[in-house]
Design an enzyme around this catalytic site. Structure first.
Site, PDB file in Angstrom:
ATOM      1  N   HIS A 128      38.479  34.660  52.396  1.00 38.68           N
ATOM      2  CA  HIS A 128      39.116  33.508  51.743  1.00 38.68           C
ATOM      3  C   HIS A 128      40.472  33.170  52.332  1.00 38.68           C
ATOM      4  O   HIS A 128      41.240  32.414  51.736  1.00 38.68           O
ATOM      5  CB  HIS A 128      39.241  33.767  50.241  1.00 38.68           C
ATOM      6  CG  HIS A 128      37.925  33.855  49.551  1.00 38.68           C
ATOM      7  ND1 HIS A 128      37.751  34.477  48.331  1.00 38.68           N
ATOM      8  CD2 HIS A 128      36.694  33.411  49.912  1.00 38.68           C
ATOM      9  CE1 HIS A 128      36.467  34.412  47.974  1.00 38.68           C
ATOM     10  NE2 HIS A 128      35.817  33.772  48.918  1.00 38.68           N
ATOM     11  N   ASN A 259      32.703  48.486  39.841  1.00 35.08           N
ATOM     12  CA  ASN A 259      33.463  47.441  39.158  1.00 35.08           C
ATOM     13  C   ASN A 259      33.414  47.677  37.664  1.00 35.08           C
ATOM     14  O   ASN A 259      32.362  48.009  37.114  1.00 35.08           O
ATOM     15  CB  ASN A 259      32.861  46.059  39.471  1.00 35.08           C
ATOM     16  CG  ASN A 259      33.754  44.929  39.012  1.00 35.08           C
ATOM     17  OD1 ASN A 259      34.827  44.709  39.570  1.00 35.08           O
ATOM     18  ND2 ASN A 259      33.328  44.196  37.994  1.00 35.08           N
TER      19      ASN A 259
END
Length: 303
Positions: A128, A259
């Protein structure tokens, strides 16, 4: 902003991490990281447990309105002043250790904070983009964020002090900051390209903007060369990261996700760990066995 010390895995987490080690052991790994890895460095994530709802500006909003650009830069200037002091945490250091040990075909990060590079990682796809650079949308000139920050400070004297006294209620991983005082934002003076006077934009991918094709291809090559995909600290909510999980699963490669909280990739995972990301990565960096000499790797090239 000193990083928070990584808590070692508790008994239940340790069992899960050991199971991950059994799945990943002996395989060259592609590693995909997200905002959850940087929380121990004092950078909030987007969607983790307890995260405040966020409404990030889209690329179309940014380019479509000078008022939107002023609001963005006014907030980003504050966020940059805070987040540029973040240091790599134990998870970033563990990732660099995995690379030095030759266990990674490459690292794909959705984060723009450059903490992987600060920790010593080399073969990195900044999927990104990076928040330490600014790009001119008119002619493609690239500048350091530090230079643009110095210009903004010069043309907006006292702005940071006034913003801090007015109240900031939250920060975001892309250095955005929510400011309570609309008059303060409307008074902000934007910088223009020092070369051509064009519109400046932080050099990372906004929502609604496409990831450059060469970055995506490089990331796919890392997954293709790997024996397994390890995901650390990402909810995989956006397709830019989820596509690599789907790709690895389609190829029959094990996918391990670390996660806290559900992710969009859980249905593709061979194993999902509800564990602290930094502590789990530190354990893997220490305990995973060395690879056989024939294990593949992907060469380093710039984004």
């Amino acid at each position: 902003m000193p990083p928070t010390a990584a808590a070692p895995p508790g008994p239940e987490e340790l069992d899960a991490v050991r199971e991950a080690g059994a799945v990943l052991g002996g395989l060259p790994l592609a590693l995909l990281t997200g905002a959850g890895l940087s929380t121990d460095s004092g950078i909030p994530d987007y969607r983790g447990p307890g995260s405040a709802p966020r409404n990030p500006m889209t690329y179309q909003e940014f380019i479509g309105s000078p008022a939107n650009r002023r609001r963005y830069w006014a907030r980003n200037h504050i966020g940059w002043a805070h987040l540029r002091h973040a240091d790599p945490n134990a998870g970033h250091i563990a990732v660099a250790q995995l690379e030095r040990r030759g266990l990674l075909t490459g690292l794909i990060t959705q984060n723009v904070d450059r903490l992987h590079e600060d920790a010593g990682s080399v073969n990195v796809v900044d999927l990104h983009g990076r928040f330490d650079q600014v790009v001119c949308l008119e002619n493609g000139h690239v500048f350091t964020r530090k230079l643009i920050a110095s210009i903004l400070e010069e043309i907006n004297p006292g702005y940071l002090e006034a913003a801090l006294s007015s109240g900031i209620i939250e920060m975001a991983p892309d250095a955005d900051a929510t400011v309570e005082d609309p008059e303060l934002i409307s008074s902000f003076i934007m910088a223009v390209c020092p070369v051509c006077g064009g519109v400046l934009k932080p050099d990372f991918v906004y929502f609604g903007e496409n990831v450059p094709k060469d970055r995506v291809e490089r990331a796919y090559a890392m997954v293709d060369a790997a024996g397994a995909l390890l995901v650390a600290g990402s909810s995989l909510t956006v397709m830019s990261g989820l596509r690599f999980v789907r790709h690895a699963s389609k190829l029959g490669k094990p996918v391990v996700i670390i996660n806290r909280g559900a992710t969009r990739g859980d249905g593709f995972a061979t194993l999902k760990l509800e564990a602290g990301v930094s502590g789990a990565l530190a354990w893997l960096a220490r305990e995973l066995p060395d690879l056989e000499p024939s294990a593949p790797s992907i060469g380093v090239s710039g984004d």
